[in-house]
Design a protein around this motif. Structure first.
Motif, PDB file in Angstrom:
ATOM      1  N   VAL A 172      11.374   9.746   2.054  1.00  0.00           N
ATOM      2  CA  VAL A 172      10.424   9.907   3.149  1.00  0.00           C
ATOM      3  C   VAL A 172      10.859   9.065   4.345  1.00  0.00           C
ATOM      4  O   VAL A 172      10.652   9.449   5.498  1.00  0.00           O
ATOM      5  CB  VAL A 172       9.001   9.552   2.684  1.00  0.00           C
ATOM      6  CG1 VAL A 172       8.014   9.605   3.842  1.00  0.00           C
ATOM      7  CG2 VAL A 172       8.556  10.502   1.572  1.00  0.00           C
ATOM      8  N   PRO A 223      11.524   7.623  -3.924  1.00  0.00           N
ATOM      9  CA  PRO A 223      10.674   8.425  -3.038  1.00  0.00           C
ATOM     10  C   PRO A 223      10.490   7.842  -1.641  1.00  0.00           C
ATOM     11  O   PRO A 223      10.532   8.564  -0.646  1.00  0.00           O
ATOM     12  CB  PRO A 223       9.340   8.464  -3.799  1.00  0.00           C
ATOM     13  CG  PRO A 223       9.719   8.272  -5.224  1.00  0.00           C
ATOM     14  CD  PRO A 223      10.883   7.338  -5.215  1.00  0.00           C
ATOM     15  N   LEU A 243       4.024   4.919  -0.744  1.00  0.00           N
ATOM     16  CA  LEU A 243       5.073   5.130  -1.748  1.00  0.00           C
ATOM     17  C   LEU A 243       5.799   3.823  -2.061  1.00  0.00           C
ATOM     18  O   LEU A 243       6.073   3.511  -3.223  1.00  0.00           O
ATOM     19  CB  LEU A 243       6.068   6.186  -1.258  1.00  0.00           C
ATOM     20  CG  LEU A 243       5.561   7.625  -1.224  1.00  0.00           C
ATOM     21  CD1 LEU A 243       6.566   8.521  -0.498  1.00  0.00           C
ATOM     22  CD2 LEU A 243       5.314   8.162  -2.635  1.00  0.00           C
ATOM     23  N   ALA A 258       7.029  12.763  -2.640  1.00  0.00           N
ATOM     24  CA  ALA A 258       8.170  12.709  -1.724  1.00  0.00           C
ATOM     25  C   ALA A 258       8.804  14.078  -1.550  1.00  0.00           C
ATOM     26  O   ALA A 258       9.166  14.473  -0.435  1.00  0.00           O
ATOM     27  CB  ALA A 258       9.199  11.706  -2.235  1.00  0.00           C
ATOM     28  N   ARG A 317       4.864   6.831   3.540  1.00  0.00           N
ATOM     29  CA  ARG A 317       5.977   6.018   3.048  1.00  0.00           C
ATOM     30  C   ARG A 317       5.493   4.635   2.613  1.00  0.00           C
ATOM     31  O   ARG A 317       5.944   4.114   1.583  1.00  0.00           O
ATOM     32  CB  ARG A 317       7.064   5.868   4.111  1.00  0.00           C
ATOM     33  CG  ARG A 317       8.285   5.103   3.583  1.00  0.00           C
ATOM     34  CD  ARG A 317       9.301   4.817   4.662  1.00  0.00           C
ATOM     35  NE  ARG A 317       8.755   3.971   5.719  1.00  0.00           N
ATOM     36  CZ  ARG A 317       9.474   3.523   6.751  1.00  0.00           C
ATOM     37  NH1 ARG A 317      10.747   3.845   6.853  1.00  0.00           N
ATOM     38  NH2 ARG A 317       8.920   2.773   7.673  1.00  0.00           N
TER      39      ARG A 317
END
Length: 233
Positions: free
Chosen positions: A16, A12, A54, A67, A51
């Protein structure tokens, strides 16, 4: 919802990250006073923060789904820039992007309004369709993003607000910006997403609702972009 194996394959943060790079390229290719560059810079800050969460892990319940939504969401903004005729919600910003009387904070808020009030509900429907889930299954992570957005919005307002010595500009600007709230916008976007999802099997009704959303967001953005000063600050 994505399985554990799919989450590993999707990476993910990398997905991103590709959006981050596209936004950086966009902003770097425009003059800083361009309204698209102003909003693009604010949006870049948000996307970088998503991001980071993530990559760090533990913040979102389902990173792969976040994402997917984030990419589909960003694509709507980037596609609007490339379109021969942009959606109504983006036209005020595109038409006034170099107006000498529109201040940077107005561009940032008008872009947030268009992207959140119009693009986000449609992106939620797109993501649910792609993932094979309902909006309720994305709800927890959707609302976690609110905290990220709230932090970034505060940074953007502080960075772009005119200095105290320019009170003649700041006073009407404060009136404008105080009338728009990112929390209310996100709440309205979620309500719109749920409504559109229920209409997904009724194309005519879905189209009418989506068009009305587009027009309403465009009207608010045009009000946010009311020219306030003869010189930029």
């Amino acid at each position: 919802m994505a399985t554990g194996a799919e989450q590993i394959a999707v990476e993910p943060g990398a997905e991103v990250g590709a959006i981050v790079e596209r936004l950086r390229l966009l902003v770097s290719g425009l003059p800083p006073q361009d309204g698209v560059a102003v909003f693009g810079g604010a949006y870049l800050t948000v996307t970088e923060a998503v991001r980071e969460h993530l990559d760090a892990g533990g913040y979102f319940h389902d990173p792969a789904d976040v994402a997917e939504l984030d990419v589909l969401f960003a694509d709507r903004f980037l596609d609007a820039l490339a379109a021969d005729r942009a959606p109504a919600c983006w036209r005020p910003l595109l038409e006034l992007r170099l107006h000498p009387g529109v201040l940077p904070l107005q561009y940032a808020l008008a872009g947030m309004n268009a992207h959140i009030e119009h693009d986000l509900p449609l992106a939620v429907v797109d993501a649910c369709t792609a993932l094979g889930c309902s909006p309720e299954e994305l709800a927890a992570d959707f609302h976690r993003v609110n905290d990220v957005l709230a932090d970034v919005e505060e940074q953007v307002r502080d960075r772009l607000m005119p200095p105290p010595e320019q009170l003649d500009v700041a006073e009407p600007l404060l009136h404008l910006v105080s009338s728009w709230s990112i929390d209310r916008a996100r709440d309205a976007a979620w309500a719109s997403a749920v409504t559109l999802w229920e209409l997904r099997d009724r194309p005519a009704a879905y189209g009418v609702a989506a068009d009305a959303l587009d027009d309403a967001a465009g009207l608010v953005s045009r009000c946010l972009l009311t020219p306030l000063a003869s010189l930029r600050v």
